[in-house]
Design a protein around this motif. Sequence first.
Motif, mmCIF file in Angstrom:
data_model
loop_
_atom_site.group_PDB
_atom_site.id
_atom_site.type_symbol
_atom_site.label_atom_id
_atom_site.label_comp_id
_atom_site.label_asym_id
_atom_site.label_seq_id
_atom_site.Cartn_x
_atom_site.Cartn_y
_atom_site.Cartn_z
ATOM 1 N N PRO A 249 -0.835 -29.739 50.476
ATOM 2 C CA PRO A 249 -1.263 -29.929 49.081
ATOM 3 C C PRO A 249 -2.449 -29.029 48.747
ATOM 4 N N VAL A 250 -2.395 -28.371 47.584
ATOM 5 C CA VAL A 250 -3.469 -27.445 47.214
ATOM 6 C C VAL A 250 -4.031 -27.706 45.819
ATOM 7 N N ALA A 251 -3.339 -28.453 44.972
ATOM 8 C CA ALA A 251 -3.852 -28.693 43.625
ATOM 9 C C ALA A 251 -3.149 -29.887 42.992
ATOM 10 N N LEU A 252 -3.805 -30.489 42.010
ATOM 11 C CA LEU A 252 -3.263 -31.616 41.256
ATOM 12 C C LEU A 252 -3.332 -31.274 39.771
ATOM 13 N N THR A 311 1.051 -34.297 39.069
ATOM 14 C CA THR A 311 1.906 -33.408 39.855
ATOM 15 C C THR A 311 1.059 -32.632 40.857
ATOM 16 N N VAL A 312 1.428 -32.708 42.111
ATOM 17 C CA VAL A 312 0.732 -31.965 43.153
ATOM 18 C C VAL A 312 1.482 -30.670 43.444
ATOM 19 N N THR A 313 0.736 -29.583 43.534
ATOM 20 C CA THR A 313 1.301 -28.313 43.979
ATOM 21 C C THR A 313 1.102 -28.199 45.486
ATOM 22 N N ASP A 331 5.767 -21.681 46.453
ATOM 23 C CA ASP A 331 5.107 -22.978 46.311
ATOM 24 C C ASP A 331 6.080 -23.997 45.737
ATOM 25 N N GLY A 332 5.781 -25.255 45.966
ATOM 26 C CA GLY A 332 6.607 -26.327 45.420
ATOM 27 C C GLY A 332 5.748 -27.362 44.718
ATOM 28 N N THR A 333 6.364 -28.170 43.885
ATOM 29 C CA THR A 333 5.651 -29.243 43.197
ATOM 30 C C THR A 333 6.390 -30.558 43.374
#
Length: 350
Positions: A249-252, A311-313, A331-333
């Motif tokens: 996980p890298v971002a929300l 949503t998490v990236t 990347d995925g979400t």
Amino acid sequence: MHAVMRWRKGWLVVGAVAGVCALMPGTAMAGWGPGGKSNGGATNTGGGRSGTDIVSMVRYSGSSKGDSGGKGNVTPVGNWNPPACWYEPRTANDFQKYVENMYTETVNYPGQHSYAKTAVGQFRDTYKDGKYKDYNLDMADKGTWWVAVQDPDRWMEPAAQLCNEMPFWVVNGDTPDVPNAVTPKVLAELAYNRLQLPQTQVTLAPKNITKVNLRTWAWLDKAKFKAVDVTAQINVGGLSIQATTTAKPVALELEPGTKDAETYPASGKCAINDDGSIGEPYAAGNADRTPPCGLKYLRSSGDGTFPLKATVTWEITWTGTGNPQPTRLPDGTFGSEQDVTVQEIQAVNR
């Protein structure tokens, strides 16, 4: 004239130069030709046989499909998608057993149409007494048969029809000259499609019931959102390869569920912290601070609620046979919604 056999959820479709015709549903047969059925990618599953249906020999382990509770599949960012079909090897002995079983069942099936018997007979003859001899059993230690397999969750997609080569022979050590032949990278892409990610349930302060014009803090606990991975591997004949795909996980991103709201930061995208958490838990005395991750609703939800989407990236990489260094995949979400009640109170003391 040649025949092409495809599995379609219990339908055997037999194609020839003259056209395509479908047999009765329930015929327990599958094709080594374009579009053979695969096993669905359950954790720790692999090749096998159910009647004359041959499943994929790729095995999966890790946080894969079949895991229970509050998880879902990653969605690739952009137009890229994992393969919907691919080619993988079979030993000469397995290939011969499958074709012979399929032929026997077809010709002996009650009420089977003559054109189906002819088509499967032509298919069998190609490998038994035609272009090849006796399924290349005398060369079993020198190569393998390669066959088309589909992702059973995507078998209706056009992309699943692209693996349309008939079974072909590959000498050990040679690389099949077709797209999506199983390689470490293809295995990594197949594993990508089987990643199971945790639900994105953010913690809010105030919790689920907030007030108009009140800064609402949002965060994700680092303990809940750790990296997850899936390993895909295949061992057939002289081929033994594996790949592990890892999602971190890298971002929300927060979407309030109404245009009458503001997000913090303004983009709605909250970066991951150095310790792996996202956002910051609310603490007493921070009522006047702007949260590093959060939102503010500008109107009441009335008698209902607003669907807050979080949503998490995930940054996705793979390692595997011949590729020890992590290599990026798209990347995925993955996200989920939670209901937020917003009450019409203009001034609140914390």
